[in-house]
Structures are given as structure tokens and as C-alpha cells.
Design an enzyme around this catalytic site. Structure first.
Site, mmCIF file in Angstrom:
data_model
loop_
_atom_site.group_PDB
_atom_site.id
_atom_site.type_symbol
_atom_site.label_atom_id
_atom_site.label_comp_id
_atom_site.label_asym_id
_atom_site.label_seq_id
_atom_site.Cartn_x
_atom_site.Cartn_y
_atom_site.Cartn_z
ATOM 1 N N ASP A 33 11.955 7.460 9.029
ATOM 2 C CA ASP A 33 12.131 7.140 7.622
ATOM 3 C C ASP A 33 13.302 6.164 7.475
ATOM 4 O OD1 ASP A 33 11.297 8.775 4.728
ATOM 5 O OD2 ASP A 33 13.034 7.426 4.736
ATOM 6 N N ASN A 91 4.786 15.338 -0.055
ATOM 7 C CA ASN A 91 4.819 15.178 -1.502
ATOM 8 C C ASN A 91 3.480 14.624 -1.980
ATOM 9 O OD1 ASN A 91 7.548 15.962 -1.565
ATOM 10 N ND2 ASN A 91 8.183 13.886 -1.026
ATOM 11 N N VAL A 100 4.981 6.789 -2.087
ATOM 12 C CA VAL A 100 4.074 5.887 -1.370
ATOM 13 C C VAL A 100 2.681 6.532 -1.322
ATOM 14 C CG1 VAL A 100 3.638 4.649 0.768
ATOM 15 C CG2 VAL A 100 6.004 5.057 0.025
ATOM 16 N N HIS A 104 1.421 11.043 3.882
ATOM 17 C CA HIS A 104 2.444 11.120 4.923
ATOM 18 C C HIS A 104 3.072 12.499 4.929
ATOM 19 C CE1 HIS A 104 4.192 9.452 1.225
ATOM 20 N NE2 HIS A 104 5.314 10.085 1.528
HETATM 21 P P1 AMP Z 1 7.525 10.045 -0.676
HETATM 22 O O1 AMP Z 1 8.524 10.123 -1.786
HETATM 23 O O2 AMP Z 1 7.119 11.396 -0.157
HETATM 24 O O3 AMP Z 1 6.344 9.167 -1.011
HETATM 25 O O4 AMP Z 1 8.290 9.394 0.546
HETATM 26 C C1 AMP Z 1 8.263 8.049 0.872
HETATM 27 C C2 AMP Z 1 9.256 7.847 1.988
HETATM 28 O O5 AMP Z 1 9.011 6.593 2.600
HETATM 29 C C3 AMP Z 1 10.718 7.856 1.538
HETATM 30 O O6 AMP Z 1 11.415 8.895 2.227
HETATM 31 C C4 AMP Z 1 11.219 6.462 1.940
HETATM 32 O O7 AMP Z 1 12.547 6.467 2.410
HETATM 33 C C5 AMP Z 1 10.235 6.070 3.028
HETATM 34 N N1 AMP Z 1 10.035 4.641 3.223
HETATM 35 C C6 AMP Z 1 9.763 3.713 2.279
HETATM 36 N N2 AMP Z 1 9.606 2.505 2.841
HETATM 37 C C7 AMP Z 1 9.759 2.675 4.180
HETATM 38 C C8 AMP Z 1 9.700 1.814 5.327
HETATM 39 N N3 AMP Z 1 9.455 0.492 5.194
HETATM 40 N N4 AMP Z 1 9.923 2.330 6.550
HETATM 41 C C9 AMP Z 1 10.192 3.651 6.690
HETATM 42 N N5 AMP Z 1 10.233 4.522 5.672
HETATM 43 C C10 AMP Z 1 10.039 4.046 4.428
#
Ligand code: AMP
Length: 118
Positions: A33, A91, A100, A104
Site C-alpha cells: 500500500d 472495504n 478504489v 482488494h
Molecule cells: P480502500 O479505501 O479500501 O479502497 O483502500 C484503497 C487503498 O489503496 C488505500 O489504502 C490507498 O493507500 C491505496 N492506494 C491508492 N493508490 C495506490 C497505489 N498507486 N499504490 C498502492 N496503493 C495505493
């Protein structure tokens, strides 16, 4: 809701955006992350396009569901946190505060991660 093909994890899967890969196989890509919430914070995503847990479990063929979860455990083993333990979070949707829209699992560990919800 349709899958957004321009989401950031789709771009990571296509190679358009780089990632710090931990483990990869036919079913999963696991990477660190970008904004770690704990000492160890990994993300595991399926290689196929699913929005979230609901979409995945409802629509993915069983071999993808099994392959994905085996990939999650493989990632934990590669990280070396399988003995001390870890937490898996996924989430989903608005109340789950998913940012996102590509399924995941967060893997958190490397230290005691705290109460289930902050
Ligand atoms: P969520 O809120 O569960 O959708 O988590 C999305 C996660 O993606 C967050 O913890 C971000 O820090 C992570 N994230 C967003 N962009 C990137 C990226 N380019 N590389 C790695 N992690 C990312």
C-alpha cells in the site's frame, strides 16, 4: 454499477501505473500500500475485473475465488507474517468507505494492529 476500467488498480494491473510487487500468480497481484497504515500493509487484488467482495463472490467462477484466497495466503507467507498473525480487511461500498472500486484485501501486520474499528 458497472466496473470502472479506469480505476487505479486496473491501471496497476495493465502496467500503466507502477507498483511495489510482493507476489503475483495467475489469480492475484499483491503489492505494498502506498500509504501504509501499519508496519506491514499489503494489498491483494484479483487479476480479473471485480468491483468489490459482493461482485466477486456473486459472479466469479469458483476457481477464481479459490485462486484469489490462496494468493492472499501466499502473500502473507512471502511477507513472513503468518506465524505472528495479521488482519485482512476488505472495504466495500459507501458505508465500507471503499476508495478504489476494484476488489482488494488489505493485509495488516508486522505489529499488533489494534482494535477492529478505530
Ligand atoms: P480502500 O479505501 O479500501 O479502497 O483502500 C484503497 C487503498 O489503496 C488505500 O489504502 C490507498 O493507500 C491505496 N492506494 C491508492 N493508490 C495506490 C497505489 N498507486 N499504490 C498502492 N496503493 C495505493
Amino acid at each position: 454499477m458497472a466496473y470502472d476500467t479506469h480505476n487505479i488498480f486496473a491501471k496497476i494491473l495493465s502496467g500503466e501505473i507502477p507498483n511495489n510487487t510482493i507476489y503475483e500468480d495467475d489469480f492475484v497481484l499483491a503489492f505494498y500500500d502506498i500509504s501504509p497504515a501499519r508496519k506491514v500493509h499489503a494489498l491483494v487484488i484479483p487479476k480479473q475485473a471485480y468491483i468489490d467482495y459482493t461482485d466477486f463472490i456473486k459472479n466469479a467462477p469458483p476457481e477464481q475465488i479459490v485462486g484469489f484466497h490462496k494468493g492472499v495466503l501466499k502473500t502473507v507467507e512471502v511477507l513472513g507474517i503468518h506465524h505472528e498473525g495479521y488482519r485482512i480487511i476488505s472495504n466495500t461500498g459507501i458505508h465500507g468507505q471503499q476508495e478504489v472500486p476494484h476488489l482488494h484485501y488489505h493485509i495488516l501486520g508486522g505489529e499488533k494492529v489494534g482494535k477492529i474499528v478505530a
